[in-house]
Write an enzyme that holds these catalytic residues in place. Sequence first.
Site, PDB file in Angstrom:
ATOM      1  N   ASN A  89       0.850  -1.190   0.000  1.00  0.00           N
ATOM      2  CA  ASN A  89       0.000   0.000   0.000  1.00  0.00           C
ATOM      3  C   ASN A  89       0.880   1.232   0.000  1.00  0.00           C
ATOM      4  OD1 ASN A  89      -2.614  -1.048   0.130  1.00  0.00           O
ATOM      5  ND2 ASN A  89      -2.573  -1.220   2.368  1.00  0.00           N
TER       6      ASN A  89
ATOM      7  N   LYS B  57      -5.406   4.113  -5.657  1.00  0.00           N
ATOM      8  CA  LYS B  57      -5.316   3.262  -4.460  1.00  0.00           C
ATOM      9  C   LYS B  57      -4.937   4.128  -3.255  1.00  0.00           C
ATOM     10  CE  LYS B  57      -5.041  -1.042  -2.724  1.00  0.00           C
ATOM     11  NZ  LYS B  57      -4.005  -1.508  -1.872  1.00  0.00           N
TER      12      LYS B  57
ATOM     13  N   ASN C 148      -7.918   3.816   5.626  1.00  0.00           N
ATOM     14  CA  ASN C 148      -6.979   3.251   6.596  1.00  0.00           C
ATOM     15  C   ASN C 148      -6.855   4.054   7.888  1.00  0.00           C
ATOM     16  OD1 ASN C 148      -6.725   1.814   4.200  1.00  0.00           O
ATOM     17  ND2 ASN C 148      -4.676   1.136   4.701  1.00  0.00           N
TER      18      ASN C 148
ATOM     19  N   SER D 264      -5.991  -2.817   6.808  1.00  0.00           N
ATOM     20  CA  SER D 264      -4.651  -3.263   7.188  1.00  0.00           C
ATOM     21  C   SER D 264      -4.064  -2.356   8.270  1.00  0.00           C
ATOM     22  CB  SER D 264      -3.736  -3.302   5.970  1.00  0.00           C
ATOM     23  OG  SER D 264      -3.708  -2.041   5.341  1.00  0.00           O
TER      24      SER D 264
ATOM     25  N   GLU E  67       1.659   1.672   7.707  1.00  0.00           N
ATOM     26  CA  GLU E  67       2.212   2.232   6.465  1.00  0.00           C
ATOM     27  C   GLU E  67       1.879   3.722   6.322  1.00  0.00           C
ATOM     28  OE1 GLU E  67       2.608  -1.023   3.190  1.00  0.00           O
ATOM     29  OE2 GLU E  67       0.586  -1.193   3.988  1.00  0.00           O
TER      30      GLU E  67
HETATM   31  O1  PAF Z   1      -5.217  -1.561   3.333  1.00  0.00           O
HETATM   32  C1  PAF Z   1      -6.309  -2.126   3.241  1.00  0.00           C
HETATM   33  O2  PAF Z   1      -6.881  -2.663   4.192  1.00  0.00           O
HETATM   34  C2  PAF Z   1      -6.956  -2.204   1.868  1.00  0.00           C
HETATM   35  O3  PAF Z   1      -6.087  -1.618   0.936  1.00  0.00           O
HETATM   36  C3  PAF Z   1      -8.337  -1.562   1.772  1.00  0.00           C
HETATM   37  C4  PAF Z   1      -8.672  -1.309   0.333  1.00  0.00           C
HETATM   38  C5  PAF Z   1      -8.449  -0.286   2.556  1.00  0.00           C
HETATM   39  C6  PAF Z   1      -9.403  -2.540   2.183  1.00  0.00           C
HETATM   40  O4  PAF Z   1      -9.336  -2.964   3.486  1.00  0.00           O
END
Ligand code: PAF
Length: 301
Positions: free
Chosen positions: A100, A184, A192, A254, A266
């Site tokens: 990410n 993204k 997040n 995440s 991250e």
């Molecule tokens: O980092 C994450 O968890 C994923 O990239 C996302 C798209 C936010 C879905 O949980």
Amino acid sequence: MGLLWHHHLQALTGNIVKITLLPSQNFGQKLSPHKQPKINYNYTHLNGLSEQCSYQIAQSKHLNNADVIILCVKSYQVKQVLVSIAAKLNKSAMIILAHNGMGTLTDIDNSVLKQHAILALLTTHGCARSVPTHIIHTGSGNSDLGLLSGELSVSTIKNITQLLQQALPNVQWHKNIIEKQWLKLAVNCVINPLTALYNINNGDINSAQFVEIKTMLLNELVLVAKAEQYNFNTTELLTLVNQVATTTAKNCSSMRADILARRTTEIDYINGYIHRLGLKHDIATQKNTQLWQQIKQLEAN
Ligand code: PAF
């Protein structure tokens, strides 16, 4: 993610293509020249069925011979991991980054950039790890692949895209993967930190209380992206973020998972990246900077 790709590539190719895995706990350690014992793990498919499988830990000869390295590590680990394996890599190996956030390319040593093609693999497949030896494919998704640096022949592009597509569909090649990375990043810079700070599932960020902050975060991203020559529209990005939050409504992001497990997040490569670009271009990124600092505080606590 590493085990997810390993599992599907192994299932596709059997013994025709040699696939090994270097678990993150082995990074920095001297790789053994000797055959390593196989490690068993459980894999739960999307339909809920589980199977027991095994993977082989990579030995030094595997790194020496590998055509493709899929680096499934967190953005803040890319630099360090590449330092530890670069000297052992086959000179023509391509390195696929699967993390990410943005901004890791500037972390990578020039000698690695000169030698290897660097690709980005962005995926929306959901995968959870209950214990280190059990992974669960929690949600089907898509993956975008493209070149970040270096060169690849047309046939190599075709082969790697086809291989990954057959292993874990759908995989699409993009001439401009950086544009996809920005999309993204837009999703990650909203879902997040908010899910981590409020300790909520992804779907909960679609409640009315978050409309204003989501718009502010995305407005700032649109401004810094424009300064980097990428044009996006806040309304369209908001629709995208809301869609991802809906399709992954029950998921734990995440970053929230990292905070709950007391791991580093991250954030430096998500809202922190927007903050750094704001400084570079003299653009105010108040909300992204604030969330970056709040998550840093949570990590420190
Ligand atoms: O980092 C994450 O968890 C994923 O990239 C996302 C798209 C936010 C879905 O949980």
